[in-house]
Design a protein around this motif. Structure first.
Motif, PDB file in Angstrom:
ATOM      1  N   ARG A 179      -2.293   3.790  -5.858  1.00 16.35           N
ATOM      2  CA  ARG A 179      -1.183   3.546  -6.778  1.00 16.35           C
ATOM      3  C   ARG A 179      -0.220   4.725  -6.718  1.00 16.35           C
ATOM      4  N   THR A 187       7.481   4.531  -3.777  1.00 15.25           N
ATOM      5  CA  THR A 187       6.576   3.859  -2.843  1.00 15.25           C
ATOM      6  C   THR A 187       7.045   4.062  -1.410  1.00 15.25           C
ATOM      7  N   GLU A 209       3.989  -0.646  -6.951  1.00 15.13           N
ATOM      8  CA  GLU A 209       3.475   0.710  -6.692  1.00 15.13           C
ATOM      9  C   GLU A 209       2.168   0.697  -5.907  1.00 15.13           C
ATOM     10  N   GLY A 210       1.784  -0.437  -5.360  1.00 17.54           N
ATOM     11  CA  GLY A 210       0.500  -0.557  -4.686  1.00 17.54           C
ATOM     12  C   GLY A 210       0.576  -0.442  -3.178  1.00 17.54           C
ATOM     13  N   GLN A 238      -4.635  -2.052 -11.224  1.00 15.64           N
ATOM     14  CA  GLN A 238      -3.204  -1.794 -11.384  1.00 15.64           C
ATOM     15  C   GLN A 238      -2.510  -2.958 -12.088  1.00 15.64           C
ATOM     16  N   ALA A 265      -1.815   5.114 -15.201  1.00 16.26           N
ATOM     17  CA  ALA A 265      -0.894   4.062 -14.779  1.00 16.26           C
ATOM     18  C   ALA A 265       0.058   3.688 -15.910  1.00 16.26           C
TER      19      ALA A 265
END
Length: 448
Positions: A179, A187, A209-210, A238, A265
């Protein structure tokens, strides 16, 4: 059973050749089998998390070099995933079955043939017989590699097809998900930085954001990790964190914060504004959270160790929190790809104890939610007992709360692609390939 032989290692794999292994004598090669057998014996007591026991074992056996440890660890995790089947097949031979268990684990985890074929000829003859047995000819536990009580519950609640697909999915290792910490990086920038370091990652669809790594690179020692540009966090974790949907300036109470993965997160979503109160009954877990928080650059939180969900010190927050997150203690059966030992540490009795605790936590946590605030109930379980049943019972006894459909909270481009959008509560399955098994429900309190 349809799909029951998928991911089933009943076929002798193509063996790797290794000149150093070939030069070793049979005695030293058999020593690795003995080491795996010793660790299997230790883990079979299931007195705690397997990863911690394996780490302690390696510390106690410094003679195991950097070459042997990954092989031993892979074999042991293979044994954990396939334990029911391996134990069943190991009973067919003579003498201590733990040696045969170790050999099957080494075979199925891909160890070189020179290692798992070392030792007694009788064991090797047994090995040649059992690798040709069809999984379909075995009983429920040996075939599915799940506890019978759990498999039967899955089949009853979701149908046999889902129970079968789940049983096969959790026999594979989980991917490595990251993340991006948007407080420090984007990102795009992190993806480029990792690529330049030779670490291949790909964006996760529906998760801004992954990132998902290709293979299992060692990311914890990278400079970008040490500087807090990202955290290791499963995609499902997430997504359920995003369901909290906090606003800047909100008061968020993370009721079961643990080591703080979701707390971080949520803090990033709030852009380091507002306030997060991270609660847990374990001081040890919260201590692990602090260095992660320091690395992240977040400062909009503080931690508190509580005695239980009814701790009177929580009274000062009654009716004041904009968001309350309850990532409750659960069976964890949705995370069997990462924690295969959990299936041996849970039972119908422990499930009953957990559901009683979950009911108590959600009732007490709800008292902290302000009018028009939200309570987010989360588990990493796939059983209705811990999920829909808990939420529905809560709603029945708390009419001031209503269920908000998860698709109302997550934007269309920020949703798990394969999740059922017609369901009010979010449910993620590991066999869909997007994440571990997770469940979440968003409960909105009525306005005053």
């Amino acid at each position: 059973m349809a799909g029951s032989t998928k991911n089933t290692p009943f076929r002798k794999p193509t063996t790797r050749r290794d000149s150093k292994v070939e030069r070793q004598g049979a005695q030293s090669r058999y020593g690795l089998v003995s080491t795996v057998a010793q660790l299997i014996d230790l883990l079979a007591q299931f007195e705690g998390p397997a990863d911690a026991a394996i780490s302690r074992f390696f510390k106690d056996h410094p003679e195991l070099g950097g070459r042997d440890r990954p092989m031993v660890a892979e074999a042991v995790y293979c044994w954990l995933r396939y334990r029911y089947r391996i134990n069943h097949l190991a009973q067919a031979g003579e003498g201590p079955s733990v040696v045969r268990q170790a050999k099957l684990a080494l075979l199925w985890s891909g160890a070189p043939e020179q290692i798992w074929s070392a030792g007694k000829q009788a064991d090797n003859e047994w090995l040649s017989r059992v690798i040709n047995i069809s999984a379909d000819d075995l009983g429920v536990e040996a075939r599915t590699c799940l506890p019978e009580w759990f498999y039967l519950k899955l089949a009853e609640q979701f149908g046999e097809s889902r129970a079968e697909s789940f049983s096969q999915a959790v026999l594979s290792a989980a991917p490595l998900d990251l993340r991006v910490n948007t407080v420090k990086a984007s990102t795009t920038d992190l993806l480029a930085a990792l690529t330049n370091m030779g670490i291949q990652v790909n964006p996760i669809e529906g998760l801004p954001e992954g990132l998902r790594a290709v293979g299992k690179p060692i990311v914890g020692k990278t400079e970008v990790f040490q500087e807090g540009y990202f955290e290791v966090q499963d995609a499902g974790s997430q997504w359920v964190s995003r369901l909290v949907a906090p606003r800047r300036g909100d008061l968020v109470i993370d009721f079961c914060a643990g080591a703080g993965g979701k707390t971080l997160a949520i803090g990033a979503q709030m852009k380091n504004t507002g306030r997060i109160v991270a609660l847990d009954t374990s001081e040890k877990r919260l201590v692990k959270f602090k260095p992660r928080a320091a690395r992240s650059g977040l400062s909009n939180f503080y931690t508190m160790v509580i005695n239980d969900e009814a701790d009177p010190r929580l009274n000062k927050y009654f009716g004041k929190a904009d968001r309350v997150v309850t990532d409750v203690p659960c069976s964890g059966m949705g995370t069997l790809r990462r924690n295969p030992d959990l299936k041996f540490r849970q039972s119908l009795q422990s499930l009953a104890e957990l559901t009683a605790k979950q009911k108590s936590i959600i009732e007490h946590a709800a008292k902290l939610v302000k009018p028009d605030g939200r309570l987010v109930y989360i588990t990493c379980s796939v059983l209705r007992d811990e999920n829909e049943d808990i939420v529905n019972a809560f709603l029945e006894s708390n009419p001031e709360f209503r269920l908000r459909r998860w698709t109302e909270v997550l934007n269309p481009g920020e949703r798990p692609v394969k999740a059922n959008t017609t369901d009010d509560m979010l449910r993620l399955w590991p066999e869909d390939g997007e994440s571990d098994g997770f469940f979440a429900a968003v409960l909105q309190r009525s306005k005053a």
